[in-house]
Design a protein around this motif. Structure first.
Motif, PDB file in Angstrom:
ATOM      1  N   TRP A  31       0.829  -1.201   0.000  1.00  0.00           N
ATOM      2  CA  TRP A  31       0.000   0.000   0.000  1.00  0.00           C
ATOM      3  C   TRP A  31       0.869   1.259   0.000  1.00  0.00           C
ATOM      4  O   TRP A  31       0.591   2.211  -0.715  1.00  0.00           O
ATOM      5  CB  TRP A  31      -0.930  -0.021   1.207  1.00  0.00           C
ATOM      6  N   VAL A  32       1.939   1.249   0.797  1.00  0.00           N
ATOM      7  CA  VAL A  32       2.859   2.389   0.827  1.00  0.00           C
ATOM      8  C   VAL A  32       3.542   2.527  -0.530  1.00  0.00           C
ATOM      9  O   VAL A  32       3.697   3.632  -1.047  1.00  0.00           O
ATOM     10  CB  VAL A  32       3.891   2.224   1.969  1.00  0.00           C
ATOM     11  N   LYS A  35       1.604   4.330  -3.228  1.00  0.00           N
ATOM     12  CA  LYS A  35       1.587   5.792  -3.176  1.00  0.00           C
ATOM     13  C   LYS A  35       2.770   6.406  -3.923  1.00  0.00           C
ATOM     14  O   LYS A  35       2.773   7.597  -4.198  1.00  0.00           O
ATOM     15  CB  LYS A  35       1.602   6.282  -1.721  1.00  0.00           C
ATOM     16  N   THR A  36       3.789   5.598  -4.248  1.00  0.00           N
ATOM     17  CA  THR A  36       4.984   6.138  -4.892  1.00  0.00           C
ATOM     18  C   THR A  36       4.974   5.967  -6.404  1.00  0.00           C
ATOM     19  O   THR A  36       5.840   6.531  -7.067  1.00  0.00           O
ATOM     20  CB  THR A  36       6.248   5.455  -4.325  1.00  0.00           C
ATOM     21  N   GLN A  39       0.279   7.812 -11.537  1.00  0.00           N
ATOM     22  CA  GLN A  39      -1.184   7.707 -11.462  1.00  0.00           C
ATOM     23  C   GLN A  39      -1.727   6.545 -12.285  1.00  0.00           C
ATOM     24  O   GLN A  39      -2.705   5.909 -11.890  1.00  0.00           O
ATOM     25  CB  GLN A  39      -1.804   9.028 -11.923  1.00  0.00           C
ATOM     26  N   ARG A  42      -1.155   3.316 -10.279  1.00  0.00           N
ATOM     27  CA  ARG A  42      -1.569   3.339  -8.872  1.00  0.00           C
ATOM     28  C   ARG A  42      -2.770   2.435  -8.605  1.00  0.00           C
ATOM     29  O   ARG A  42      -2.825   1.740  -7.600  1.00  0.00           O
ATOM     30  CB  ARG A  42      -1.887   4.764  -8.428  1.00  0.00           C
ATOM     31  N   GLU A  46      -2.796  -0.531  -5.880  1.00  0.00           N
ATOM     32  CA  GLU A  46      -3.719  -0.535  -4.745  1.00  0.00           C
ATOM     33  C   GLU A  46      -4.575  -1.793  -4.734  1.00  0.00           C
ATOM     34  O   GLU A  46      -4.853  -2.351  -3.673  1.00  0.00           O
ATOM     35  CB  GLU A  46      -4.599   0.705  -4.787  1.00  0.00           C
TER      36      GLU A  46
END
Length: 70
Positions: A31-32, A35-36, A39, A42, A46
């Motif tokens: 999950w972390v 975030k990196t 888009q 992502r 996720e």
């Protein structure tokens, strides 16, 4: 039947309880990492983290079933 097979192969409840905790850490790590990324990627990252997030209750339940056999 499957639980007894797992017990006969040498797996114990502690193994699955630790695996459950490990998959929680893996889920948070994914999950972390999600975030990196950019888009476009992502959403996939996720979804991968959410999929892995479904594993801990299953691993814990298998561990509890093995504990009953022990």
């Amino acid at each position: 039947m499957v639980v007894r097979l797992l017990h006969r192969t040498g797996l114990r409840s502690n193994h699955f309880h630790l695996a459950s905790l490990g998959t929680i850490a893996l889920c948070v790590g994914l999950w972390v990492r999600a975030k990196t990324v950019d888009q476009q990627q992502r959403g996939n990252a996720e979804r991968r983290a959410l999929f892995v997030g479904l594993w801990p209750p299953m691993m814990w339940s298998i561990g509890e079933s093995l504990r009953d056999v022990e």
